[in-house]
Design a protein around this motif. Sequence first.
Motif, PDB file in Angstrom:
ATOM      1  N   PRO A  53       0.822  -1.214   0.000  1.00 60.19           N
ATOM      2  CA  PRO A  53       0.000   0.000   0.000  1.00 60.19           C
ATOM      3  C   PRO A  53       0.860   1.272   0.000  1.00 60.19           C
ATOM      4  O   PRO A  53       1.963   1.277   0.552  1.00 60.19           O
ATOM      5  CB  PRO A  53      -0.791  -0.083   1.312  1.00 60.19           C
ATOM      6  CG  PRO A  53      -0.585  -1.444   1.837  1.00 60.19           C
ATOM      7  CD  PRO A  53       0.642  -2.003   1.219  1.00 60.19           C
ATOM      8  N   THR A  54       0.325   2.308  -0.629  1.00 57.50           N
ATOM      9  CA  THR A  54       1.066   3.565  -0.688  1.00 57.50           C
ATOM     10  C   THR A  54       0.741   4.466   0.506  1.00 57.50           C
ATOM     11  O   THR A  54       1.422   5.433   0.774  1.00 57.50           O
ATOM     12  CB  THR A  54       0.709   4.324  -1.977  1.00 57.50           C
ATOM     13  OG1 THR A  54      -0.722   4.477  -2.003  1.00 57.50           O
ATOM     14  CG2 THR A  54       1.154   3.569  -3.206  1.00 57.50           C
ATOM     15  N   THR A  55      -0.340   4.133   1.201  1.00 53.36           N
ATOM     16  CA  THR A  55      -0.748   4.932   2.363  1.00 53.36           C
ATOM     17  C   THR A  55      -0.585   4.058   3.596  1.00 53.36           C
ATOM     18  O   THR A  55      -0.750   2.850   3.516  1.00 53.36           O
ATOM     19  CB  THR A  55      -2.248   5.279   2.252  1.00 53.36           C
ATOM     20  OG1 THR A  55      -2.554   5.546   0.908  1.00 53.36           O
ATOM     21  CG2 THR A  55      -2.608   6.459   3.125  1.00 53.36           C
ATOM     22  N   SER A  56      -0.294   4.687   4.736  1.00 51.76           N
ATOM     23  CA  SER A  56      -0.224   3.861   5.941  1.00 51.76           C
ATOM     24  C   SER A  56      -0.836   4.593   7.123  1.00 51.76           C
ATOM     25  O   SER A  56      -0.999   5.808   7.105  1.00 51.76           O
ATOM     26  CB  SER A  56       1.214   3.461   6.229  1.00 51.76           C
ATOM     27  OG  SER A  56       1.963   4.630   6.434  1.00 51.76           O
ATOM     28  N   TRP A  57      -1.139   3.834   8.144  1.00 51.27           N
ATOM     29  CA  TRP A  57      -1.789   4.392   9.324  1.00 51.27           C
ATOM     30  C   TRP A  57      -0.774   5.006  10.262  1.00 51.27           C
ATOM     31  O   TRP A  57       0.394   4.633  10.240  1.00 51.27           O
ATOM     32  CB  TRP A  57      -2.574   3.289  10.037  1.00 51.27           C
ATOM     33  CG  TRP A  57      -3.643   2.717   9.172  1.00 51.27           C
ATOM     34  CD1 TRP A  57      -3.557   1.608   8.389  1.00 51.27           C
ATOM     35  CD2 TRP A  57      -4.962   3.239   8.970  1.00 51.27           C
ATOM     36  NE1 TRP A  57      -4.740   1.400   7.719  1.00 51.27           N
ATOM     37  CE2 TRP A  57      -5.629   2.387   8.059  1.00 51.27           C
ATOM     38  CE3 TRP A  57      -5.657   4.348   9.471  1.00 51.27           C
ATOM     39  CZ2 TRP A  57      -6.932   2.604   7.644  1.00 51.27           C
ATOM     40  CZ3 TRP A  57      -6.972   4.558   9.059  1.00 51.27           C
ATOM     41  CH2 TRP A  57      -7.589   3.698   8.157  1.00 51.27           C
ATOM     42  N   SER A  58      -1.269   5.912  11.122  1.00 50.78           N
ATOM     43  CA  SER A  58      -0.318   6.677  11.925  1.00 50.78           C
ATOM     44  C   SER A  58      -0.312   6.400  13.416  1.00 50.78           C
ATOM     45  O   SER A  58       0.459   7.009  14.152  1.00 50.78           O
ATOM     46  CB  SER A  58      -0.594   8.176  11.755  1.00 50.78           C
ATOM     47  OG  SER A  58      -0.704   8.485  10.402  1.00 50.78           O
ATOM     48  N   ALA A  59      -1.193   5.525  13.906  1.00 50.26           N
ATOM     49  CA  ALA A  59      -1.236   5.315  15.356  1.00 50.26           C
ATOM     50  C   ALA A  59       0.096   4.751  15.843  1.00 50.26           C
ATOM     51  O   ALA A  59       0.778   4.049  15.096  1.00 50.26           O
ATOM     52  CB  ALA A  59      -2.368   4.367  15.708  1.00 50.26           C
ATOM     53  N   PRO A  60       0.466   5.072  17.091  1.00 46.11           N
ATOM     54  CA  PRO A  60       1.777   4.645  17.610  1.00 46.11           C
ATOM     55  C   PRO A  60       2.012   3.132  17.502  1.00 46.11           C
ATOM     56  O   PRO A  60       3.123   2.715  17.201  1.00 46.11           O
ATOM     57  CB  PRO A  60       1.735   5.068  19.083  1.00 46.11           C
ATOM     58  CG  PRO A  60       0.606   6.017  19.218  1.00 46.11           C
ATOM     59  CD  PRO A  60      -0.298   5.861  18.055  1.00 46.11           C
ATOM     60  N   HIS A  61       0.981   2.322  17.736  1.00 42.49           N
ATOM     61  CA  HIS A  61       1.244   0.875  17.712  1.00 42.49           C
ATOM     62  C   HIS A  61       1.490   0.361  16.301  1.00 42.49           C
ATOM     63  O   HIS A  61       1.942  -0.766  16.125  1.00 42.49           O
ATOM     64  CB  HIS A  61       0.105   0.093  18.383  1.00 42.49           C
ATOM     65  CG  HIS A  61      -1.201   0.142  17.643  1.00 42.49           C
ATOM     66  ND1 HIS A  61      -2.038   1.231  17.704  1.00 42.49           N
ATOM     67  CD2 HIS A  61      -1.807  -0.745  16.824  1.00 42.49           C
ATOM     68  CE1 HIS A  61      -3.117   0.994  16.973  1.00 42.49           C
ATOM     69  NE2 HIS A  61      -2.993  -0.191  16.423  1.00 42.49           N
ATOM     70  N   ILE A  62       1.195   1.177  15.307  1.00 41.55           N
ATOM     71  CA  ILE A  62       1.456   0.758  13.932  1.00 41.55           C
ATOM     72  C   ILE A  62       2.746   1.395  13.425  1.00 41.55           C
ATOM     73  O   ILE A  62       3.577   0.750  12.811  1.00 41.55           O
ATOM     74  CB  ILE A  62       0.271   1.137  13.006  1.00 41.55           C
ATOM     75  CG1 ILE A  62      -1.009   0.481  13.518  1.00 41.55           C
ATOM     76  CG2 ILE A  62       0.555   0.734  11.567  1.00 41.55           C
ATOM     77  CD1 ILE A  62      -2.243   0.775  12.713  1.00 41.55           C
ATOM     78  N   PRO A 113       4.860  -3.355  17.791  1.00 44.10           N
ATOM     79  CA  PRO A 113       5.367  -4.733  17.754  1.00 44.10           C
ATOM     80  C   PRO A 113       5.882  -5.077  16.356  1.00 44.10           C
ATOM     81  O   PRO A 113       5.294  -4.681  15.371  1.00 44.10           O
ATOM     82  CB  PRO A 113       4.131  -5.569  18.101  1.00 44.10           C
ATOM     83  CG  PRO A 113       2.951  -4.665  17.909  1.00 44.10           C
ATOM     84  CD  PRO A 113       3.437  -3.270  18.073  1.00 44.10           C
ATOM     85  N   LYS A 114       6.989  -5.764  16.317  1.00 43.40           N
ATOM     86  CA  LYS A 114       7.584  -6.103  15.014  1.00 43.40           C
ATOM     87  C   LYS A 114       6.842  -7.274  14.395  1.00 43.40           C
ATOM     88  O   LYS A 114       6.402  -8.156  15.076  1.00 43.40           O
ATOM     89  CB  LYS A 114       9.056  -6.474  15.198  1.00 43.40           C
ATOM     90  CG  LYS A 114       9.925  -5.300  15.584  1.00 43.40           C
ATOM     91  CD  LYS A 114      10.296  -4.441  14.402  1.00 43.40           C
ATOM     92  CE  LYS A 114      10.507  -2.974  14.651  1.00 43.40           C
ATOM     93  NZ  LYS A 114      10.476  -2.383  15.923  1.00 43.40           N
TER      94      LYS A 114
END
Lengths: 539, 295
Positions: free
Chosen positions: B279-288, B294-295
């Motif tokens: 995907p070209t877009t990604s989410w911004s929440a800290p856990h992501i 998490p790896k």
Amino acid sequence: MINQKDLLPKDMGRSDEQLIKLEVDQLMPLLAPYDKPGMEPAMTDPKPAWKEKFCTSLDGYVGIDTLIRPKSKEEEDEFVRKFLSGLEKIFSDANNGVLEPLLLTFEYCAKCNTCSDACHIYTATGNNELYRPIYRSEVLRKIMKKYFTKSGKLLGNFVGADIDVNWETIARLGELAYRCNLCRRCAQTCPLGLDNSLLTKEIRKIFSQEMGIAPTPLHTKGSMLQIKTGSSTGLSKPAFLDTLEFLEEDTEERFGIKFKFPVDKKGADILVLHNAGEFIAWPENPVAFALLFEEAGLNWTLSSEIMGYDSVNYGLWYDDFQAKKIALMQMKVAKDFGVNRLVVAECGHAHKASMVVGDRMAYGDAKIPVESCLPLLWDMVKNKRLKLDPSKNNFPVTLHDPCNVVRQLGIVEPQRNVLKAICPQFREMTPHGVDNYCCGGGSGFAIMNSQNFPQFRDSVASRVKFNQILGAFKDTIEDPSIPKYVCAPCSNCKGAMRSIFEHYDATEKFNLQYGGLVELMVNALVSMKKPYLEFLDKE
Amino acid sequence: MLLSFIAYLSIFLFVGISVYKAYKFAKMPLHGRMELYPVPKEKGFEHGGSFYEEVSWWSKPHEVSHFREIMEMMKEILFIKKLFENQRPFWWISYALHLGIYLLMAWTMLLVVGATTELNGIFVAANSPSIWGLLIYYLTFVTGICGLVLGTLGAGLLFLRRMFDSTLKKYTTPQEYFNLLLLFAALFSGIITWGSDLSFSTARDVTANLITFTNFDATGLQIINIILVGIMLTYIPISKMSHYVGKYFTFHTVLWDNSPNVKGSAVEQKVKKATSYKPTTSWSAPHIKGPSAPK
Ligand code: SF4
Ligand code: SF4
């Protein structure tokens, strides 16, 4: 406060301290014996401190305990900005896994209002406008149109982009996303095949995946804890093994039965995955599974590997990223184990997570066949692999169908076939099977116990289910000498039952009992010297 | 000539845009499974069951009935079954509109057939010596009258119901009233334009002129009707009234698609392709995104 009858989707941006308030006398009436005044606890107001800290401005309840009021105008603006950025993302390739269904539901609602009557929450509130399935969807549409569509920008009100967007609007929408059980009953009735629960979940996802806001029991103490320790209960491997040992000893002490849970057994055919909460809250359930599988001579095992002894996947309810991570970790453990198949025990959302949601997350050799315990249990009864005496279960029994198991997986007959075979007084609730109503604990409600949220769950979300139970037992409900058993083959549903029965004091007053399916089966085993169900054990 | 052009263009746009929309949906990335039971093709459809009711389901053939799926689809298309079952009062008027539209589609085709028949020298009328001519005449007569009346009534009543039903009113946007008004206007203008000659021979003559690009002296009403229908045909597929496209996908690729991703299946190929997409877009929440994610 607004009279709920006049409430419009665009009112979500109003500055009222609280949009509506629920009162017991406006809720759907309960059936006898709960139809008398004073049989139900009153609805309370949120504490003043909560009003200052959380978002109580929707209906006074706090579902999201991490949604904190901003301290400055900047924080407020940032909150709105983040939400809008997340809203844009749900329509981007970051959300490919739901893009098509999402767009369909987003674009095509004809506002025919066919779905409202199917919703148990809307019905329970006495048809309160705020809880109408399309109310929430329409708020989301309005915001989307206002900021991200050409028609909305050009034509504004004409296309419905008529909502004020501020902290209150967004926070209320976030809370409202936790007033729906994601049970999808409404979607069954939509003439266009649309699914309002999908939009509800997208709102939850924006909050979690973009803004980092989700109820603590689901996120920090749920999926994050599971990824860290292997179980959302926090149960570590040594603690898990200790628990099993304790249960073996306890079973021997109570029933004189010597058995050992097979753990990490090489060459086993079946790996059984329980919701780890069972070992803590309802240990009689995994013990019953063990007793039945041993008696039927199955070659099975439990795993003590991290991620191998807890089937839950809370990500399903609020965060796709977490859902995928957990599903893949669980899949890997099962795969590495080398069993032929994975059997999901009595946990509805774990069924859905591993069999439906996780189905397209991996392919080929990374996967292992997964099946439900229910057909297997029926197979054991049908093929007489267990010696059962139905007369041991001679009390009224009804079945609660977990939404995930029936509506979302199509497993309807096996569980009722077992009950028909082993419970002479089995009766269905109305409606049942794929038309069932959610227990009120769905989508995380069962474990969300912060602030006053349990009151919403018990008085509202579980209300229709409670009425169904009262209806199913109307012949004997007022006689406390007769135990009445609600069979709920799902950990979350059992959690909801436990809460409603406590809320209405129903076990104490009317001898209403609940539990899983396997407990009834073990209770009927000819080999059992004394009743397995505790409430039958009068000694 | 201009009217012919409008007629051809609007039909072309109606079909073209609808097909384009369907194409866009068909090309969308693979989504996760979210079937909802009862699923008609399943053996256990009557009780809402699925292949998951079998032990070791993956080792058994997945028995499906495409006939039942088509039957259920036809019940939806022809009778709007779900609305009938779940909201009867609304069904009456919605069904009137939909049935009216179906009949008018048939009527239009019959006018074209009738016009071509007449161009070939066969008389289409109540006193036609040809059985074909008689058949076309009566079918046109019945579909035309029923279609115009039901369609207009349906559109008008749906509009009124939305205006005066306290619930629907809250959720209806001005655009949604406009949609119904446009339908009503196009259909009602049909009644006044063609209703004066219920043998529909005028309509057939006009159709003959339209399809052959022949100049003719159109009346004011005819011009209005043809233009309104043209606008309607072009507007329907770009608006959400194109739910005839959406509905196919909601049922077939979402609610009724339960094909499991087993080894060697077509779904497996699609999953392979989908999982390789970055995907070209990604989410911004800290856990992501955050360092502690998490790896
Ligand atoms: S039934 Fe479907 S189309 Fe009708 S209001 Fe509900 S979601 Fe919209
Ligand atoms: S998914 Fe269930 S709880 Fe949510 S709106 Fe639909 S019927 Fe109501």
